[in-house]
Each structure stands twice: as C-alpha cells, then as structure tokens.
Design a protein around this motif. Structure first.
Motif, PDB file in Angstrom:
ATOM      1  N   UNK A   1       0.824  -1.207   0.000  1.00 31.44           N
ATOM      2  CA  UNK A   1       0.000   0.000   0.000  1.00 31.44           C
ATOM      3  C   UNK A   1       0.866   1.269   0.000  1.00 31.44           C
ATOM      4  N   UNK A   2       2.029   1.190   0.656  1.00 33.06           N
ATOM      5  CA  UNK A   2       2.926   2.343   0.675  1.00 33.06           C
ATOM      6  C   UNK A   2       3.522   2.588  -0.716  1.00 33.06           C
ATOM      7  N   UNK A   3       3.893   1.509  -1.401  1.00 30.27           N
ATOM      8  CA  UNK A   3       4.427   1.639  -2.772  1.00 30.27           C
ATOM      9  C   UNK A   3       3.377   2.324  -3.658  1.00 30.27           C
ATOM     10  N   UNK A   4       2.140   1.899  -3.526  1.00 29.41           N
ATOM     11  CA  UNK A   4       1.047   2.480  -4.310  1.00 29.41           C
ATOM     12  C   UNK A   4       0.910   3.976  -4.006  1.00 29.41           C
ATOM     13  N   UNK A   5       0.968   4.335  -2.731  1.00 24.61           N
ATOM     14  CA  UNK A   5       0.866   5.754  -2.330  1.00 24.61           C
ATOM     15  C   UNK A   5       1.960   6.603  -2.967  1.00 24.61           C
TER      16      UNK A   5
ATOM     17  N   UNK B   1      -3.530   2.237 -11.912  1.00 27.86           N
ATOM     18  CA  UNK B   1      -2.213   2.264 -12.576  1.00 27.86           C
ATOM     19  C   UNK B   1      -1.124   1.942 -11.558  1.00 27.86           C
ATOM     20  N   UNK B   2      -1.201   2.601 -10.395  1.00 34.19           N
ATOM     21  CA  UNK B   2      -0.186   2.424  -9.360  1.00 34.19           C
ATOM     22  C   UNK B   2      -0.190   0.977  -8.847  1.00 34.19           C
ATOM     23  N   UNK B   3      -1.362   0.424  -8.685  1.00 35.99           N
ATOM     24  CA  UNK B   3      -1.462  -0.948  -8.190  1.00 35.99           C
ATOM     25  C   UNK B   3      -0.849  -1.920  -9.206  1.00 35.99           C
ATOM     26  N   UNK B   4      -1.124  -1.681 -10.494  1.00 38.97           N
ATOM     27  CA  UNK B   4      -0.582  -2.539 -11.559  1.00 38.97           C
ATOM     28  C   UNK B   4       0.939  -2.509 -11.606  1.00 38.97           C
ATOM     29  N   UNK B   5       1.511  -1.313 -11.493  1.00 39.33           N
ATOM     30  CA  UNK B   5       2.972  -1.163 -11.520  1.00 39.33           C
ATOM     31  C   UNK B   5       3.600  -1.841 -10.298  1.00 39.33           C
ATOM     32  N   UNK B   6       2.994  -1.598  -9.124  1.00 42.33           N
ATOM     33  CA  UNK B   6       3.503  -2.209  -7.890  1.00 42.33           C
ATOM     34  C   UNK B   6       3.506  -3.736  -8.021  1.00 42.33           C
ATOM     35  N   UNK B   7       2.417  -4.288  -8.547  1.00 45.17           N
ATOM     36  CA  UNK B   7       2.278  -5.739  -8.660  1.00 45.17           C
ATOM     37  C   UNK B   7       3.283  -6.322  -9.659  1.00 45.17           C
ATOM     38  N   UNK B   8       3.533  -5.600 -10.752  1.00 44.11           N
ATOM     39  CA  UNK B   8       4.518  -6.071 -11.735  1.00 44.11           C
ATOM     40  C   UNK B   8       5.909  -6.111 -11.103  1.00 44.11           C
ATOM     41  N   UNK B   9       6.274  -5.051 -10.366  1.00 45.91           N
ATOM     42  CA  UNK B   9       7.585  -5.031  -9.703  1.00 45.91           C
ATOM     43  C   UNK B   9       7.653  -6.157  -8.668  1.00 45.91           C
ATOM     44  N   UNK B  10       6.568  -6.355  -7.940  1.00 47.91           N
ATOM     45  CA  UNK B  10       6.511  -7.395  -6.908  1.00 47.91           C
ATOM     46  C   UNK B  10       6.720  -8.786  -7.526  1.00 47.91           C
ATOM     47  N   UNK B  11       6.098  -9.026  -8.665  1.00 51.10           N
ATOM     48  CA  UNK B  11       6.170 -10.354  -9.301  1.00 51.10           C
ATOM     49  C   UNK B  11       7.423 -10.576 -10.121  1.00 51.10           C
ATOM     50  N   UNK B  12       7.883  -9.508 -10.814  1.00 54.01           N
ATOM     51  CA  UNK B  12       9.007  -9.689 -11.746  1.00 54.01           C
ATOM     52  C   UNK B  12      10.342  -9.165 -11.217  1.00 54.01           C
TER      53      UNK B  12
ATOM     54  N   UNK C   1      11.103   9.814  -4.743  1.00 52.32           N
ATOM     55  CA  UNK C   1      10.310   8.627  -4.399  1.00 52.32           C
ATOM     56  C   UNK C   1      11.093   7.708  -3.456  1.00 52.32           C
ATOM     57  N   UNK C   2      12.385   7.554  -3.726  1.00 50.23           N
ATOM     58  CA  UNK C   2      13.237   6.716  -2.865  1.00 50.23           C
ATOM     59  C   UNK C   2      13.308   7.329  -1.468  1.00 50.23           C
ATOM     60  N   UNK C   3      13.385   8.655  -1.423  1.00 54.20           N
ATOM     61  CA  UNK C   3      13.474   9.376  -0.146  1.00 54.20           C
ATOM     62  C   UNK C   3      12.203   9.215   0.697  1.00 54.20           C
ATOM     63  N   UNK C   4      11.046   9.150   0.057  1.00 53.74           N
ATOM     64  CA  UNK C   4       9.787   8.955   0.801  1.00 53.74           C
ATOM     65  C   UNK C   4       9.819   7.622   1.546  1.00 53.74           C
ATOM     66  N   UNK C   5      10.376   6.598   0.915  1.00 57.72           N
ATOM     67  CA  UNK C   5      10.507   5.294   1.562  1.00 57.72           C
ATOM     68  C   UNK C   5      11.513   5.337   2.698  1.00 57.72           C
TER      69      UNK C   5
ATOM     70  N   UNK D   1      12.627   0.838  -0.108  1.00 58.13           N
ATOM     71  CA  UNK D   1      12.037   1.098  -1.423  1.00 58.13           C
ATOM     72  C   UNK D   1      13.043   1.836  -2.304  1.00 58.13           C
ATOM     73  N   UNK D   2      13.221   1.344  -3.558  1.00 58.27           N
ATOM     74  CA  UNK D   2      14.250   1.941  -4.397  1.00 58.27           C
ATOM     75  C   UNK D   2      13.819   2.146  -5.848  1.00 58.27           C
ATOM     76  N   UNK D   3      14.071   3.359  -6.316  1.00 58.65           N
ATOM     77  CA  UNK D   3      13.785   3.731  -7.703  1.00 58.65           C
ATOM     78  C   UNK D   3      15.107   4.084  -8.360  1.00 58.65           C
ATOM     79  N   UNK D   4      15.325   3.562  -9.554  1.00 52.32           N
ATOM     80  CA  UNK D   4      16.571   3.860 -10.256  1.00 52.32           C
ATOM     81  C   UNK D   4      16.249   4.433 -11.640  1.00 52.32           C
ATOM     82  N   UNK D   5      17.265   4.920 -12.348  1.00 54.00           N
ATOM     83  CA  UNK D   5      17.043   5.455 -13.697  1.00 54.00           C
ATOM     84  C   UNK D   5      17.987   4.774 -14.676  1.00 54.00           C
ATOM     85  N   UNK D   6      17.578   4.755 -15.920  1.00 56.71           N
ATOM     86  CA  UNK D   6      18.387   4.108 -16.963  1.00 56.71           C
ATOM     87  C   UNK D   6      18.105   4.811 -18.288  1.00 56.71           C
ATOM     88  N   UNK D   7      19.140   5.052 -19.061  1.00 49.09           N
ATOM     89  CA  UNK D   7      18.952   5.734 -20.350  1.00 49.09           C
ATOM     90  C   UNK D   7      18.218   4.808 -21.316  1.00 49.09           C
ATOM     91  N   UNK D   8      17.256   5.398 -22.035  1.00 46.24           N
ATOM     92  CA  UNK D   8      16.511   4.615 -23.011  1.00 46.24           C
ATOM     93  C   UNK D   8      17.296   4.548 -24.311  1.00 46.24           C
TER      94      UNK D   8
END
Ligand code: TYC
Length: 101
Positions: A35-39, A51-62, A82-86, A93-100
């Motif tokens: 629930x915190x990830x979704x928030x 949308x948030x629930x779907x993304x959280x679940x994909x990260x959780x599963x994959x 976002x990482x700082x909120x966690x 909780x960790x968010x990273x970036x990557x060049x497309x």
C-alpha cells in the motif's frame, strides 16, 4: 498544358534533435508494504489507484517495473524523491534510472 516541373529542394530543413529519454524503474524488495508503494507511485508519478497498483504488482512479481520515461533531470529528481519517501519511513524502497536506447 505545360509539363509539371519538379524543382529540387535546395535548402535542407534543420532538424531539432530530441533529448534522450531516461526510464524510471521501480525495484522490488521484501519489506516495503504494498500500500505504501502504491501511495508513492500516486504522489510522485501522478498515477491513479489502478495504474499504481498494476505497476507495484509487476515489480513485486518480476523484480522490477519501468514506470515512465522523462528527460534525465526529471527522471533523476523523481527517482530520488520517491526513494526518499521510503527512506523517511525506514523502508528500502528503491527507484533507479536508466537511459533509453
Ligand atoms: N514485495 C513487497 C511486499 O511483499 C511489496 C513491494 C512491491 C515492494 C513492489 C516494492 O517495488 C516494490 N510487501
């Protein structure tokens, strides 16, 4: 009727290069409550609940999920925020970036 003449284009159109885009990626962990990830996704990435629930679940599963793409500055700022909120709640909780490519 006179024949149609096709004039060669003499000037080349200047092309404006698009800035490269950076992905923000959410990584799974075993401790942050779902629930915190979704928030956080709703607050920082302006997602709605489903949308948030779907993304959280994909990260959780994959193990990870690409959230969105932005210019480098925006991607890095949002990932940090976002990482700082966690972190503020003691979650890994960790968010990273990557060049497309
Ligand atoms: N795996 C966490 C749990 O079971 C929830 C979670 C999902 C954490 C996605 C991080 O990116 C994440 N509580």
């Amino acid at each position: 009727m006179s024949p149609t003449l096709v004039k060669p284009r003499l000037k080349t159109k200047p092309k404006t290069a698009r800035p490269p885009l950076w992905k923000v990626i959410l990584l799974n962990d075993d401790f942050t409550p779902r629930e915190f990830v979704v928030q956080v996704l709703k607050a920082v990435f302006r997602m709605n609940e489903s949308q948030a629930y779907g993304v959280m679940l994909t990260a959780h599963r994959k193990g990870a999920c690409v959230i969105a793409v932005y210019t480098r500055d925006v991607a890095e700022t949002k990932a940090k925020e976002a990482t700082e909120l966690g972190r503020a709640k003691g979650y890994p909780l960790y968010f990273t970036t990557e060049k497309e490519e």
